[in-house]
Design a protein around this motif. Sequence first.
Motif, PDB file in Angstrom:
ATOM      1  N   LEU A 116      53.212  45.404  47.086  1.00  0.00           N
ATOM      2  CA  LEU A 116      53.295  44.443  48.185  1.00  0.00           C
ATOM      3  C   LEU A 116      51.981  43.651  48.171  1.00  0.00           C
ATOM      4  O   LEU A 116      50.994  44.051  48.779  1.00  0.00           O
ATOM      5  N   PHE A 117      52.024  42.576  47.445  1.00  0.00           N
ATOM      6  CA  PHE A 117      50.802  41.842  47.127  1.00  0.00           C
ATOM      7  C   PHE A 117      50.212  41.171  48.368  1.00  0.00           C
ATOM      8  O   PHE A 117      50.854  40.313  48.989  1.00  0.00           O
ATOM      9  N   SER A 118      48.991  41.548  48.699  1.00  0.00           N
ATOM     10  CA  SER A 118      48.426  41.099  49.977  1.00  0.00           C
ATOM     11  C   SER A 118      48.166  39.588  50.029  1.00  0.00           C
ATOM     12  O   SER A 118      48.324  38.971  51.081  1.00  0.00           O
ATOM     13  N   TRP A 119      47.814  38.972  48.895  1.00  0.00           N
ATOM     14  CA  TRP A 119      47.544  37.530  48.910  1.00  0.00           C
ATOM     15  C   TRP A 119      48.793  36.727  49.259  1.00  0.00           C
ATOM     16  O   TRP A 119      48.697  35.637  49.831  1.00  0.00           O
TER      17      TRP A 119
END
Lengths: 462, 334
Positions: A391-394
């Motif tokens: 779950l890519f924070s960016w």
Amino acid sequence: MSFASIDFLIFFIILIIGTVIIQRHFSPRIKEIFLLIASYFFYGYWDWRFCFLLLFITVISYFTARSKNKKSIYIAGIIIPLTVLGFFKYFNFLLTSFTNLFNIDAITLKIILPVGISFYTFQAISYVIDVHRGKIELENDFIKLALYLSFFPQLVAGPIVKASDFLPQLREDRKTTLNNTRYGIQLFAFGMFKKIVLADHISVFVDSVYSAPSAFSWITILLATISYSLQIYFDFSGYSDMAIGCAKCLGYDFNRNFNLPYISQNITEFWRRWHISLSTWLKEYLYIPLGGNRKGKIRQYVNLFTTMLLGGLWHGANWTFVFWGAINGIALCIDKMLPHKEKGICKKIISTIMTFAFITFTWIFFRADNFETAWLIIKGIFTMQEGIIQLFSWSFIALILLAISTIIAIIHSHKNGEKEVNGYYYTVDLKKTSGLTIFFVFIGLIICLAFTGEQPFVYFQF
Amino acid sequence: MCGNFTKKTIRNILKYVISLGIAFIILTAFCFFYSNIPVHYKCTDGATDYVWKANEFYSIGTEGFSWGKTNNEGYQNILDYNENTNVDILIMGSSHMEARQVAMKESTAGLLNSMLEENVYNIGTSGHTFLTCVSNLEAAIKKYNPTDYIIIETDSVTFSNDNIESTIKGNLEEIESYNEGIIGILQQNQFLRLLYSQIEILLSNNISNDVEEKDILNTRVDEKKMDELFYKINADSSNSSAKIIIVYHPSIYLDYDGKMNFNHNEKDVELFAKICEKNDIYFLDMSERFNLEYMNNNIIPYGFNNSTIGTGHLNKYGHAMIADELYKVIKEVE
């Protein structure tokens, strides 16, 4: 030389200082020559041989536009740039497509695609057509025309600036002033933030999912698909902002190229808000000449579809781009068939979400290198594939920032009584200490948060 | 006229100075949480090339997100160390073992501490390759005198012959510390540090990394030289009763079909394992475990939610896998 590089920073500082000195002590002519040399230097920084191609296109446009009464020469002014574009961009593609179709051994030529060729050939064509149509005056000054076609802010990735918008500005002798620079560098910084902080960070996530689509879980693939919508928007609109900002610093105005495209409630509106300079170009120089909506409904749909199909091909020499153009064309036709009524707030939100979902789906074909990858991405999502969860924070940060800026734009538009929501650049007064502080903090944050690996602008390849 | 002009200029300069000053304070405050890396100093006892500033708060948001405090010696370690501390297991290694990207409890050392209920002391330090650890081995043993095990972590088993030669001769280039003078003062500001590192990476544009990786894949390890290197390891550790375990965790990449692959030459790994066996050193290769975890649980040992998956430093899963395998090895040996 990319905008997001130290090389460009040095180049631009020297250019601004040089321009200020020249405009104070020399004639406007010297300034034009200086900007022209700088633009060719900027372009030649990639590969000096490209400069000859740019010069060739300029010479062709200059002379063919002058013979506006001779139809064959006028047509040559369109055909020659298109042939150049076709050779560099589509020769190998067409050849391999043909050989694959007939199962013949493929022979390809080693052709380097000159950066920005799609943009300056389109500008050159529009100039010749506009002169022929009598929409603009013939430019007798070769230097001015050469500067219009090579002006470095828009040279490699747009926006596609029309001759009718830019040549009059060159005749006005615009100046680099403190006010212009104060505004321009803020636009540039905005674009830089979008590109090197948001788009580039997201790109590493999207790239890893698209390079191994079978490895990731459906939720990750879905997030990567949505992330690509964000990446391409921040990348390309970021580049456009930087281009607009650079031009502004030098005293020139470019029209906006993006206007909050993801708040569109239908596909037609999306194409009015996305890559506006290309949409306008395609409309004026392809859709309308094909007949537009003047020859009946069926013809209008055919024209729309053809325009989008060619628009897709313009983006890249790959069948995935053609397919991407085709589905956008079909969607536009369907949208034209549907009645457009005034909607309530709930319906507006649902329409916006559905339009975003559709656009996000079409980007799969735009991003994928081939149909197999596109299929794996789609299959991965719809079969709820198991795999790595990231779950890519960016992506979430970018989504939140986009949502916040959209809400601000909605409030701003309502406040100003605008009919539809328009994006705007929030700028601070750099004459004040508070404004300067905000600006310096923003620049500092850009450097701190920047993705420092190499990520070229997505639209450079086009 | 002239007086007005001077006043205006001074006012403008002041405006810029004040704005820059305030911006600098705000950005420093931001970096205190986003990327706060302490200054490092030369390690006087030679157990490592350098140590971080002792008892210093650190935080990292660029790769993973974690924060903590260095111990009284300047290592990323749960335990403080004094002369009376009995070290059962000493961990040496690189930034992977330093494990700044994960919480201390989730690092290999932290996990082993709780799993074994023994004093596991971690002196893993950024930039310390296997050869650096070998160079420092004698000094580290002399200082900490570990009773049970010395764990040396490495992410590579391929080394250049020149570097092996330098390690054997004891003149491998040390990692410098720039903690003195103006640079030392500037380094204490988190914003300036991050600024420097960002610009440095931007200028290098990762070209050097690509070259290094290609070099590694093209390098062939000289068996004779490796024998000499292991002879040195045995000689340097001859006064210690602790058994040496070398834990090797290769970097990975996923191919188009989703298969996990390792960035190494199989022959080099085999050679390294063979030499370890010959020298009675336990060689723990994590490749199989990494692959199994990926196949069965879709877990990857490297990468975080804010970085590229599969690359960079060990994440908490990677640390857990290594700790688990080490635990098995230790239990097996016992």
